[in-house]
Design a protein around this motif. Sequence first.
Motif, short mmCIF file in Angstrom:
data_model
loop_
_atom_site.label_atom_id
_atom_site.label_comp_id
_atom_site.label_asym_id
_atom_site.label_seq_id
_atom_site.Cartn_x
_atom_site.Cartn_y
_atom_site.Cartn_z
N LYS A 84 0.83 -1.21 0.00
CA LYS A 84 0.00 0.00 0.00
C LYS A 84 0.87 1.26 0.00
O LYS A 84 0.58 2.22 0.72
CB LYS A 84 -0.94 0.02 1.20
N LEU A 87 -0.67 4.84 -0.35
CA LEU A 87 -1.40 5.55 0.70
C LEU A 87 -0.56 6.67 1.32
O LEU A 87 -1.09 7.59 1.92
CB LEU A 87 -1.81 4.58 1.81
N LYS A 92 2.86 9.57 -3.51
CA LYS A 92 1.92 9.61 -4.64
C LYS A 92 2.64 9.90 -5.95
O LYS A 92 2.33 9.30 -6.97
CB LYS A 92 0.83 10.63 -4.38
N PRO A 271 -4.95 6.40 -6.38
CA PRO A 271 -4.47 6.91 -5.08
C PRO A 271 -4.93 8.33 -4.82
O PRO A 271 -5.10 8.73 -3.67
CB PRO A 271 -2.95 6.84 -5.21
N LEU A 274 -8.09 8.41 -2.84
CA LEU A 274 -8.08 7.90 -1.47
C LEU A 274 -7.63 9.01 -0.54
O LEU A 274 -6.93 9.94 -0.94
CB LEU A 274 -7.10 6.72 -1.35
N ARG A 275 -8.04 8.90 0.73
CA ARG A 275 -7.60 9.89 1.69
C ARG A 275 -6.10 9.72 1.93
O ARG A 275 -5.64 8.61 2.21
CB ARG A 275 -8.36 9.71 3.01
N LYS A 277 -2.59 9.57 3.57
CA LYS A 277 -2.10 9.30 4.91
C LYS A 277 -0.71 9.91 5.02
O LYS A 277 0.18 9.54 4.27
CB LYS A 277 -2.01 7.79 5.16
#
Length: 391
Positions: A84, A87, A92, A271, A274-275, A277
């Motif tokens: 992952k 995340l 990113k 990505p 997605l929130r 992190k």
Amino acid sequence: MKIKQYHWHHFFGGIALLLLIVQLLSGSVLTLFYTPHLNEAYASVQYLYNELSAVAWVRDTHRWAALFLVLAVIMHFIRSFLRKDYLVRESKTLWLTGILLFLPLLGFLVTGFILPWEWRGYWFMEMVPNYAGEIPLIGPSLSSFLLDAFTMPRALVVHVVILPIITLVLLDIHTLSKIKRRAGGLFLYVREHGLLTTPFLLIIGILAYALPMPSQDPAIIPMPLEGERIPTAEWFVLIFYVPYLYFKGVGATLFGFYIPLAIFLVLAIFPYFLRAKGNAVADKTKREPHAADKKGGLRRLLSPLRKIMGERALTKTAGALTVFLAAMALFIPLYAVSYASPTMGCNSCHNLTAGNRMGLPPPTFKDREINPNLKDNTFMVEHWFYPQVVW
Ligand code: HEC
């Protein structure tokens, strides 16, 4: 020499980087011996096999390293995906550049197959415009542009100048700039990763020696089915064409073009939806109790194993096993659909001694009126996979 943590962390990424350097070096040698001309390109390749066996070995190293590079990149992708990595906010850009790097890689494979300009190269060159023609609206004009624009020197420039520049820029954002900031820089990274890559380099060197591309015709002419079941780098591009064996029209386009394109786009941009992190480690500890709950049964089942191996070793083994299984899930279908392809046997019929129009690809190769088979994707793909059946 102690191998640092980040080397193991990006084991396959490091192998891919090292193999890219191998491609850069071997490719530089090959450029010196290659003639980008329709009538002389293949002769310049055959010359290596007949006169300069060391350079011929470099050429086959270039082919086999391409396969291992693709494998390493796919493994690197699977591992980052399962971990992952997407995340993590700072990752990113890494994720996007990593996915985008697949494009020049594909470009290298396709132009690399075309450059020798035997019938394999000719086949690939004809399939690219056919394929581009499937794109709605712009397809037909893109297809005729590619056909009109194609010349050997241009293909060479794309392969040895344009694609390397694109790769280098993406790779710099992806990883090089980070490696350069570390103590020891790129040199130390290459030296230490070289150690991990050595077994792969040995395998590549041996394969290049043991399984060269038969190019010595008329001295050594392969059998029509030669290369069947042998994993050559040709597989990875053929996977997009295989649907033409099983579907007609829209079905083939769906599986050969739209679905791969959709997967690519989703992987590149998901990505961003997605929130983010900020800190992956903090996030992991937050999720821990929940994950433990769900895996309660499995954990109990594994507890004798944990006693024997210890928690750390067990987690590592489980991780490696997951990567291995994910890779198998990807590679087995890839092999299953392409193992029948006789990727080396084309010269058995398409060689100078086999008669009229069987030697070099015809000079009329851009004219679909004179060579109607060329725009018939089903003929083309069946002829590649079953040349002894489809004439
Ligand atoms: C069993 C002999 C044989 C083998 C093996 C063979 N071909 Fe062919 N190929 C032919 C013949 C004969 C034609 C001409 C067919 C026609 O014109 O109808 C042809 C036509 C073609 C064409 C269409 C262009 C043209 O001029 O008609 C391409 C491209 C091609 N072959 C590529 C390949 C590739 C790539 C391979 C290896 C995967 C291969 N061939 C293996 C016999 C063979």
